[in-house]
Structure formats: structure tokens, C-alpha cells
Write a protein that holds these residues in place. Sequence first.
Motif, PDB file in Angstrom:
ATOM      1  N   UNK A  90      -4.869   3.223  -5.622  1.00  0.00           N
ATOM      2  CA  UNK A  90      -3.359   3.599  -5.181  1.00  0.00           C
ATOM      3  C   UNK A  90      -2.620   2.073  -6.346  1.00  0.00           C
ATOM      4  N   UNK A  91      -1.355   1.904  -5.572  1.00  0.00           N
ATOM      5  CA  UNK A  91      -0.825   0.990  -5.309  1.00  0.00           C
ATOM      6  C   UNK A  91      -0.360   0.858  -4.488  1.00  0.00           C
ATOM      7  N   UNK A  92       0.811  -0.711  -4.667  1.00  0.00           N
ATOM      8  CA  UNK A  92       1.353  -1.332  -3.214  1.00  0.00           C
ATOM      9  C   UNK A  92       2.816  -1.467  -4.169  1.00  0.00           C
ATOM     10  N   UNK A  93       3.957  -0.967  -4.078  1.00  0.00           N
ATOM     11  CA  UNK A  93       5.538  -1.239  -4.504  1.00  0.00           C
ATOM     12  C   UNK A  93       6.120  -2.437  -2.900  1.00  0.00           C
ATOM     13  N   UNK A  94       6.339  -3.588  -3.242  1.00  0.00           N
ATOM     14  CA  UNK A  94       6.861  -3.881  -2.009  1.00  0.00           C
ATOM     15  C   UNK A  94       8.597  -3.694  -2.381  1.00  0.00           C
ATOM     16  N   UNK A  95       8.827  -4.403  -1.279  1.00  0.00           N
ATOM     17  CA  UNK A  95      10.726  -3.763  -1.186  1.00  0.00           C
ATOM     18  C   UNK A  95      10.991  -5.600   0.022  1.00  0.00           C
ATOM     19  N   UNK A  99      -2.667  -5.538   5.278  1.00  0.00           N
ATOM     20  CA  UNK A  99      -2.479  -4.177   6.909  1.00  0.00           C
ATOM     21  C   UNK A  99      -3.893  -3.903   5.575  1.00  0.00           C
ATOM     22  N   UNK A 100      -4.559  -2.879   6.169  1.00  0.00           N
ATOM     23  CA  UNK A 100      -5.142  -1.786   5.286  1.00  0.00           C
ATOM     24  C   UNK A 100      -5.464   0.006   5.157  1.00  0.00           C
ATOM     25  N   UNK A 101      -4.597  -0.118   4.191  1.00  0.00           N
ATOM     26  CA  UNK A 101      -3.826   1.557   4.160  1.00  0.00           C
ATOM     27  C   UNK A 101      -5.139   1.988   2.817  1.00  0.00           C
ATOM     28  N   UNK A 102      -5.948   2.854   3.585  1.00  0.00           N
ATOM     29  CA  UNK A 102      -6.622   4.266   3.046  1.00  0.00           C
ATOM     30  C   UNK A 102      -7.617   3.198   2.061  1.00  0.00           C
ATOM     31  N   UNK A 103      -8.163   2.482   2.597  1.00  0.00           N
ATOM     32  CA  UNK A 103      -8.614   1.040   2.054  1.00  0.00           C
ATOM     33  C   UNK A 103      -8.633   0.388   0.608  1.00  0.00           C
TER      34      UNK A 103
END
Length: 97
Positions: free
Chosen positions: A1-6, A75-79
Motif C-alpha cells: 500500500x502507498x500514499x499519494x499526497x494531494x 493516521x494509520x490505514x490498514x497497517x
Amino acid sequence: MYFYPRNKYLHVELPEEKAEDSTSATFSGFVLPPEYKRQSSPLVAVKLLAASSGSDYSKDEGSFLLVPSHNVETVEVEGLKVSVVPEHVVYGIVVRV
């Protein structure tokens, strides 16, 4: 899983917290809740992991930014632990010379 800032947010990594030495603790007369964390500085150096598309900071990924510690939200999202900070609160970039 990866996070892309907006929306002018920056994906950052907080420095690891150091455990306080309990042997040097003295009794102060105050009882604090176990979740209490003492802030040592109003500013913190964070590592820039990713910037939103079109950001001025996109070329600085991997650099360290100086930001107010109260503006970092985590925040923690699915680990996956995600920490973000808005672009407009960045004091500057820490550069090693």
C-alpha cells in the motif's frame, strides 16, 4: 500500500522517538497520564517522502524539512502509518554542506 499526497500536503516521515532514561527521573510531585509525551521543541525535522503533484517541493523528496510539530498529522490505514503536513507551514529545508 502507498500514499499519494494531494491538495498541497506533503507526505513526511517523523524521526524515531528516543526512550527516556528512567534512571535519571526524579519525583516532581505531578502524576501524568501514561499517554503524555513531553514536547522538547515546537519544531521538528521531518523527512519528505512525497509531495503533491505540481508542488514546489517535489524536487526535494528525500530532504529534511523544518516544520512546527503541532502541524504534523498522523493516521494509520490498514497497517500503513501516514504522516502529512501542509506545505504552507514549512520553515525551510535542512541542507548538509
